[in-house]
Each structure stands twice: as C-alpha cells, then as structure tokens.
Design a protein around this motif. Structure first.
Motif, PDB file in Angstrom:
ATOM      1  N   GLY A 179       0.831  -1.210   0.000  1.00 40.80           N
ATOM      2  CA  GLY A 179       0.000   0.000   0.000  1.00 40.80           C
ATOM      3  C   GLY A 179       0.856   1.246   0.000  1.00 40.80           C
ATOM      4  O   GLY A 179       0.657   2.162  -0.813  1.00 40.80           O
ATOM      5  N   LEU A 180       1.883   1.259   0.860  1.00 40.67           N
ATOM      6  CA  LEU A 180       2.769   2.429   0.945  1.00 40.67           C
ATOM      7  C   LEU A 180       3.462   2.665  -0.396  1.00 40.67           C
ATOM      8  O   LEU A 180       3.496   3.784  -0.905  1.00 40.67           O
ATOM      9  CB  LEU A 180       3.816   2.203   2.031  1.00 40.67           C
ATOM     10  N   ALA A 181       3.951   1.560  -0.994  1.00 42.56           N
ATOM     11  CA  ALA A 181       4.708   1.698  -2.244  1.00 42.56           C
ATOM     12  C   ALA A 181       3.836   2.288  -3.342  1.00 42.56           C
ATOM     13  O   ALA A 181       4.335   2.970  -4.246  1.00 42.56           O
ATOM     14  CB  ALA A 181       5.250   0.336  -2.668  1.00 42.56           C
ATOM     15  N   ASN A 182       2.510   2.042  -3.258  1.00 46.34           N
ATOM     16  CA  ASN A 182       1.612   2.574  -4.288  1.00 46.34           C
ATOM     17  C   ASN A 182       1.030   3.934  -3.910  1.00 46.34           C
ATOM     18  O   ASN A 182       0.210   4.481  -4.649  1.00 46.34           O
ATOM     19  CB  ASN A 182       0.480   1.577  -4.549  1.00 46.34           C
ATOM     20  N   LEU A 183       1.441   4.448  -2.754  1.00 49.54           N
ATOM     21  CA  LEU A 183       0.946   5.752  -2.295  1.00 49.54           C
ATOM     22  C   LEU A 183       1.401   6.842  -3.269  1.00 49.54           C
ATOM     23  O   LEU A 183       2.530   6.800  -3.762  1.00 49.54           O
ATOM     24  CB  LEU A 183       1.510   6.032  -0.908  1.00 49.54           C
ATOM     25  N   SER A 184       0.520   7.787  -3.575  1.00 52.55           N
ATOM     26  CA  SER A 184       0.911   8.892  -4.457  1.00 52.55           C
ATOM     27  C   SER A 184       1.298  10.098  -3.621  1.00 52.55           C
ATOM     28  O   SER A 184       0.579  10.483  -2.699  1.00 52.55           O
ATOM     29  CB  SER A 184      -0.250   9.249  -5.383  1.00 52.55           C
ATOM     30  N   MET A 185       2.434  10.682  -3.948  1.00 52.27           N
ATOM     31  CA  MET A 185       2.915  11.840  -3.175  1.00 52.27           C
ATOM     32  C   MET A 185       2.102  13.089  -3.488  1.00 52.27           C
ATOM     33  O   MET A 185       2.000  13.995  -2.670  1.00 52.27           O
ATOM     34  CB  MET A 185       4.395  12.104  -3.490  1.00 52.27           C
ATOM     35  N   PHE A 186       1.566  13.140  -4.705  1.00 50.70           N
ATOM     36  CA  PHE A 186       0.821  14.328  -5.113  1.00 50.70           C
ATOM     37  C   PHE A 186      -0.641  14.158  -4.777  1.00 50.70           C
ATOM     38  O   PHE A 186      -1.192  13.084  -5.002  1.00 50.70           O
ATOM     39  CB  PHE A 186       0.998  14.554  -6.619  1.00 50.70           C
ATOM     40  N   PRO A 187      -1.324  15.140  -4.204  1.00 45.18           N
ATOM     41  CA  PRO A 187      -0.806  16.460  -3.846  1.00 45.18           C
ATOM     42  C   PRO A 187      -0.434  16.594  -2.378  1.00 45.18           C
ATOM     43  O   PRO A 187       0.368  17.461  -2.030  1.00 45.18           O
ATOM     44  CB  PRO A 187      -2.003  17.360  -4.147  1.00 45.18           C
ATOM     45  N   TYR A 188      -0.997  15.734  -1.510  1.00 47.21           N
ATOM     46  CA  TYR A 188      -0.930  16.055  -0.070  1.00 47.21           C
ATOM     47  C   TYR A 188       0.489  16.028   0.475  1.00 47.21           C
ATOM     48  O   TYR A 188       0.942  16.973   1.124  1.00 47.21           O
ATOM     49  CB  TYR A 188      -1.843  15.107   0.701  1.00 47.21           C
ATOM     50  N   PHE A 189       1.242  14.944   0.186  1.00 51.36           N
ATOM     51  CA  PHE A 189       2.584  14.854   0.739  1.00 51.36           C
ATOM     52  C   PHE A 189       3.491  15.932   0.141  1.00 51.36           C
ATOM     53  O   PHE A 189       4.288  16.550   0.853  1.00 51.36           O
ATOM     54  CB  PHE A 189       3.145  13.451   0.487  1.00 51.36           C
ATOM     55  N   ASP A 190       3.341  16.175  -1.159  1.00 52.56           N
ATOM     56  CA  ASP A 190       4.121  17.249  -1.774  1.00 52.56           C
ATOM     57  C   ASP A 190       3.825  18.572  -1.099  1.00 52.56           C
ATOM     58  O   ASP A 190       4.740  19.337  -0.764  1.00 52.56           O
ATOM     59  CB  ASP A 190       3.787  17.338  -3.270  1.00 52.56           C
ATOM     60  N   MET A 191       2.547  18.815  -0.859  1.00 49.85           N
ATOM     61  CA  MET A 191       2.187  20.084  -0.201  1.00 49.85           C
ATOM     62  C   MET A 191       2.859  20.189   1.159  1.00 49.85           C
ATOM     63  O   MET A 191       3.445  21.229   1.501  1.00 49.85           O
ATOM     64  CB  MET A 191       0.672  20.187  -0.049  1.00 49.85           C
ATOM     65  N   ALA A 192       2.817  19.109   1.932  1.00 51.52           N
ATOM     66  CA  ALA A 192       3.457  19.124   3.251  1.00 51.52           C
ATOM     67  C   ALA A 192       4.948  19.448   3.093  1.00 51.52           C
ATOM     68  O   ALA A 192       5.508  20.268   3.828  1.00 51.52           O
ATOM     69  CB  ALA A 192       3.289  17.772   3.918  1.00 51.52           C
ATOM     70  N   HIS A 193       5.567  18.837   2.080  1.00 51.84           N
ATOM     71  CA  HIS A 193       6.987  19.097   1.827  1.00 51.84           C
ATOM     72  C   HIS A 193       7.210  20.575   1.537  1.00 51.84           C
ATOM     73  O   HIS A 193       8.127  21.199   2.101  1.00 51.84           O
ATOM     74  CB  HIS A 193       7.451  18.238   0.645  1.00 51.84           C
TER      75      HIS A 193
END
Lengths: 319, 319, 319
Positions: free
Chosen positions: A15-29
C-alpha cells in the motif's frame, strides 16, 4: 497470528509503495521547506526587500534536490519548472507562508501538532525522492553503485547540499560551513537511505523494494517525530559514528601530524615546513569561524558533537 | 491616411524582423559591454595584471546570456566559442577598448553622441536575444511558459544575472548583492520582454511576432536614450511596481513579523524564537553591507528606491 | 648514426604513445595530488573534522579535470564516478596519505627522490589528459580550435582551475585569487600543451602526434624535475611572457588610464569619473589582498613576478 502479522505488513508495504505523493505529501513538503526558509536569519527581511529572490530561494528549498541531481546527470536544471502544477502549488504556499495577512498560515502551521504531522509527511516524501534518484541513476549507469548513491543522496538532500548557493541568492555567504563539512541529521539519514536503496537496486540486499521502503520510511518518520517532541538531538548513529571515526580516521593524530618535531623527518623540499605553521594558525581561525573544535575527547566524533550543538538549527535548515 | 500609417508600420515591423544583427549591431553590443566592464571598479587594474582574466571577463559580458541559457538547458557552455567570428570580433574590440595606444578607442566611444548610438543598437540586440531564448525553449519544452520566460530572460540579461561569478573571475566577490536581490533596469526590462514574447509564443497575446518586436524594440531604445540623456533614473515601472508591491507583499508588515510580541503565539517548538533575534541583527548588518533599507515609507517599493540610488551604476553594469 | 638516432627516437615516441597510464602513472598522479591537498593550509584539520569533505576534496584534486571538461561539454559531472577502479584506487591512496598509522605513507612519499619520481610520472599523465581533452572536443566540434584548446586545458589543469570551489568544500574561500588572475606554472604549461595539441589536431603543426607527445612530455618532466631539484622558480617562459606583455598590453599605461587629468576628455556622461576614483582605491585594496602589484618595472610582466614569489606554493597547489 504471526503469519497474519507478516501478511498484514506485506500488504501495508505494498500500500505504501503505491501511495501517491501528489498532492498532499508534496504540499506538506513545500510547507515545511518554505517555513524552514522563513526561519533562516534574514529571510524575512529578504522577503520584504525582494520578493523575487525570496521566491527563487523557496523554489530551491522545494526543488533543490531535482535541480542538483539534474545538474549532476547533465539534464536541464530548468526541468522542474516544466511541472507547472507543482511550481504553482509551491508558489502559492510560498506566498501564503510569507505574505498571508495577519501571518495566519505561518502561525497555524507552526503549531506543534500540525507541524509534527507536516514534518512527518515531508519525511515520507524523502523516501520517494531518494528512490527516484537511485532509479534514475540506475537507468543511466547500470552497474555504478557510487553514481546511484550520489544521485539518490542529491535528490533527497539537495536543498541542504546546495545551501551555500541558495544563501547566495539571498545575499548571504557562509563559506566556512557546508553540509559536507558538518552534516546535519537530514543529510545523514538521506545518505544512509541512498546507500540502502542503491544496494537493494543492485541486489546486494536481501530485501524487496517495498519492504525496504516501509522500514526506511517508518524509521525516518518515527525518528523525526522523536527529535521534534523531545527536542533532543542525539543522532541515533552517534555511537556508530564515533566508533567508525575512532577506528578509521585517527591513524595519525592531528597533533603528531601538525607538530614540526614529528614532521621534520618528512621535510625534504622544505615545502611542508612552510605550510605546516600557517596550517595551525588557519585551523584556529577556522575553528573560531566555523565553531568546530579539534576532537580532543577521544570518546566522541566531532560530527556527533556538532550535531548536538546545532541540531535545532539543522532540523529547521534542511527539514 | 491612417490606413497608410498602419501599412507603413507593418512594413517597418517586417523590415525590423528581417534585420540581421551581424555584424554591426553585434559589434555595438560588444563595444558597450566591454566598456561597461572597463568602467567597473578595479577592472583596469585587472586588465594590467592579468589580460587573460580580463579577456575571459569580457567574453562573459558579451556572451553571458548564451552561456547561462546553455547551462540552464544542459547544452555545452563552450558552445559560444564555436562561433569563431563572433569571438574574434569581441576579442578585437576587447583589445582595442583596453589596450589601444593613447586609449583612443575608449575615449571616442565614450563621447556621448556615439555612446548613445551604440547603446541604442545594443538595446536592439536585446530583442533578438530574448526572442531567441524564448524560441529555443519553446522548441524543447512546447507548453511550459515558465521555462520560456526563464530562458528568454537568461539569454537577454545573462551578463547581469551571472555577475557574481563574472566578478569572481576578476577576484571580486560581493555576495551581499545580486540581480535578483536588487534588479537593475536592464534586467527588469528584459524580464518583461521575456514574459511578453513567451505569451506571444503561446498565443496568449493578440499580437503578431514582428509587431511585438517593433513595439518592444522602440520602447527599450527610446527609454534607454531618455535615461542616458536626462541622466534621470526613474524607472517607467516605478508606480506600477510600488502598486504591486503594496498590494501583494505587505500582507504581514515586516515589523509585525519581526517583533517577538506578535511572534510569541506562533512559537511552539521554540525554534522561531531562537532565530528571530539573529534575524533582526542580520538584517541591520545586511542593510549596512548591501546598502539596502527596510521599506519604511509605505508609498514606494524598495526596488524602486534602490533603482533610483543605483541606476547610474546599473546602467553601466548591465548595459 | 644520425639516422639511427632518429629511428630510435621514432620508436621511442611510438612506445610512449602506446604507454598505458593505468595503473602506475595514474597512481602516481593520485599520490602527488592528494599530497598537494594535504599540504594546503587547514587541510589536515579538515581531514580530522570531516573525512567526507576531505575525501570529496581529494577526488576533485584527482578528477577535477574530468569534472570540469565534463561540465563544459554538458556531459554528466558524475561520469568519473562510473570508473569504479580509479575511484577506489584514488580513495585508498587518499586514506593512506591522510590516515595511515604513524603517517608512514606520507613521510615516505615526501622523501625527495621518491617525490621526484612520482611528480615526473604525474607530469606524464598531463600529456595524456590534455590530448584526451583535445581529442574529445575535436570529436564533438570538428573545426573549432578554441573549444579544443579550452577543453584540453580544462582536462589537463582542471584541479587548479576549479580550486576556488574545491576550497569551498573545505570551508576556505579566497575570491581574491584564482588561476586566471595569476596562473601557476602547471596551468601555464598545460595551456601551452593544449594549444600545441589543438594545432596538431587541426594539422596546423608539421608534427606527428606521437612525436609531439614525446617532445612535450620530455619537456614538462625535465622542467618539473629541474624546478624541484634547484628549488628555482624561474619559469622557462619568463622572457617570452614579459616580451609579449610589453608589446601587447601596455598600450595605454595604467597610470594614464587611471589619472583623471587624462580621463577628463573621455568623460561625457560623468560615469567614468564616478568609477575612476573607487577604481584606484579598489586596486590598492586588491593589491593588499591578492598580494599582486602594479607593473611598475617596465622590464618584466607581472605574471612572471608573481610566478617567482609564489612558485613554491603553486608547485604544491596544482601539482
């Protein structure tokens, strides 16, 4: 039961490996990065005097890794600009953090619980960036472990590694310090990640990629949260570092190497003699400048010592 | 009558668009650039101590834009050297300006009427350089407006944007100032041109290319001449700039943002507090260093203010 | 007899041309380079405080030429890392020179006879590097002499040319001096070699490649040994240099150019006047900083003068 646990972990890692960084994680970054910039001395002043320089600096904080790895692979450094959505997102966040009326956004994001969550999410993106760099290098240089590590490291910790030039944009110049001379915690952890993923990529590690991603991500997130909560800055590698340092890099003690009595036998063309005395003076001046110290206590490596004294800064600097 | 006027303008714009920059306009560009270098403090001394460094510096003044845009697009920075004719031309001009017996060439070229003509011709080359950059970026990144603007800007104002490193060649290092922190007039006008041509290239502007070229060229030439003749340095965008600045970038006043009283509520992990005081001291030192000033008067943006105080330098620096 | 001599020389040159640099000559290059780094002021201190920065700095000393020419041709600067064997070899030597117990390796290598041999072998690699650079440039830009010279020079003297940034890795920043402002002997001889090989490559020289290689190699090795043995630093080009300098670069004497009386006629827009006085002050400060001096004696060029005063440093710096 145990089997179930393993199955669950395997599913989780998938599940983690298929997680998409965009948009939420990118925004946090972006948020955490721009806040780190804003907390640099003089950054607020620059944001008033020249919004453009401030924006450019923020972009280097957000996309520094992509720029640096691009330069190292002779790919266009402007490439990150082609992803309009990310740039737009980062620019909006930059604007809100620096110029929002009443400073609302910054004040909210700076509240510990929220900042903790954002920092955690930002750490997650680190895994993706390091892995992206390693994969990119692997596709170009099949069997070169060193290049994979270098690119993975650059992609994951780019903002910190190019900090000297990012500061130059803001009119600040601190030559006496850089991430190679005194590595901050984020740079260290990224280097370790790059090594691990590069080894995994070259099948030297008995791990599957998604398992390694899970382990590494959990480790950096947990560790980051611990450091933010306890405010403690004892790097988890302190002991290993000092051990390695003592074993490998104290062959000839600096004192021996720097005292003329010992050096005399080596002097033939007289050149060494000439430099050795400036060397000592230089050091002392450097120590005052960079705030470093010669490793007098044989127990702990200097990196570790610096780590402790500066972690609060470092956390902010390259978060 | 009016129709005739329009027809005439259309013909004129076509004629301009088909104008060749080589050799006369290029020569004017080289002469004005090398003279601008020669008028930098310490440049004459360098020309005596190390002709090679002086030549390299001159080439950066003449071809800085091509080098910078090359680097940004991951194309060989040595490419400009391949055009032997241009390099030879620029080198001859460099030699005459710096080492001509009796200083004849420099003295003649420095006579106002001639200098006015040369500067006007140099401004014309700006249009071609910006357009060239935009087109080059467009051919590589079809739909990325940002990249087009960046490359067009870099190609047109490269000499100014890399000035920090050009100065380094001459042994001068002024980290506290760069073209992003305080834009000179040429850099500003080039940025505007890059935006316009990028918009035209992406069909967001209801103009034909040759018409835009005519308008932009006439504007920069006229404006440049005005500034040289009147010696006045009031940027034509002063009012717009300050308006934009006041509207967008004063959301949270620097004072509010910098006073601990206001900051207190934001402090949770105590980091902000740590940096806020160095921030203030840093500023003041930076102000002394870069000669900038906190925007006390709410009426005018700091860029504009600096513009006025430094235009005489800027005109020379990046002309 | 004479014919036999010539035949022998021809065979010798063929033999030399087929000589492989790996591993012995490369090793000598690495040893001498790393020792030169170690003899830089403050380098030992850095090697204790941050082994990583020290390693990176050493790699720049060993592979600086490859990195610089790579950047100039828009090829990946990380490329040298792909040659694992060389990097491993250089790293082992770096470790032994800096951290060997009792400082054995450094002390042995510093013994004059051994150092003489190593330096000689290192000079041999210079020929191969310059030739490699010229050939590489020739394969990309068929008929551009300038590019061939630039790349050949960068490949052969890269370590010296990027010294400013190599020092930055170690936290040292000396903007007032670089290899263009005051060329060291190795940089000069490499430039001459690049010119010769570029001319030969473009068939402007009536030499065969292997003959030129023999002549150039013998010259640099002999000259280097002479300078190390006699400790003398009179560059073999001193007279030629000063002759060229006097002929070409004293057209308008610095005094004439810097005195306002003479300048007055040139002043129209008053800008020159503004800069001329800072120019003078700047100089004097620069002189104090960079230790240069205005060429008061018309007899000898300033490069030559500097050469003498600094050769002992230069020999070490870019050896």
């Amino acid at each position: 039961m145990d089997v179930l646990g393993l199955l669950y972990l395997d599913e989780l890692s998938h599940g983690l490996a298929n997680l998409s960084m965009f948009p939420y994680f990118d925004m946090a970054h972006y948020v955490v990065s721009v806040m780190a910039l804003r907390e640099q001395p003089g950054a607020l002043e620059v944001s008033r005097v020249s919004p453009l320089a401030c924006w450019f600096s923020s972009m280097l904080y957000c996309f520094g890794g992509a720029v640096l790895s691009g330069v190292m692979l002779a790919e266009p450094p402007v490439a990150p600009l082609t992803n309009s959505t990310s740039v737009l997102l980062a620019s909006i966040i930059w604007y809100l953090v620096f110029y929002c009326p009443m400073d609302l956004v910054y004040c909210c994001a700076a509240v510990l619980p929220l900042r903790l969550v954002l920092s955690g999410m930002k750490e997650v993106t680190r895994t993706w960036k390091v892995l992206g760099g390693v994969t990119q290098a692997h596709s170009k240089y099949k069997d070169s472990l060193l290049v994979m590590i270098a690119i993975g490291w650059a992609r994951g910790a780019g903002g910190g590694l190019i900090s000297n030039f990012e500061q130059l944009v803001r009119g600040v110049w601190k030559p006496e310090t850089n991430e190679l001379l005194k590595m901050s915690y984020p740079t260290k952890i990224t280097l370790i990640g790059a090594v691990l993923f590069a080894l995994q990529q070259s099948h030297y590690l008995p791990f599957q990629k998604h398992h390694l991603m899970l382990i590494y991500t959990v480790f950096i997130v947990v560790n980051k949260s611990r450091m933010m909560l306890t405010g403690s800055s004892t790097s988890p590698f302190a002991t290993i570092e000092s051990a390695i340092y003592k074993t490998l890099f104290t062959g000839s003690s600096p004192y021996a190497a720097l005292t003329d009595e010992v050096k005399k036998p080596c002097i033939d063309n007289g050149t060494t003699n000439k430099t050795s005395s400036p060397a000592r003076t230089k050091e002392s001046s450097e120590n005052r400048a960079a705030g470093t110290h010669t490793p007098v206590s044989p127990v702990r490596g200097p990196n570790e010592a610096k780590e402790e004294s500066e972690n609060s800064i470092n956390c902010k600097k390259t978060d």
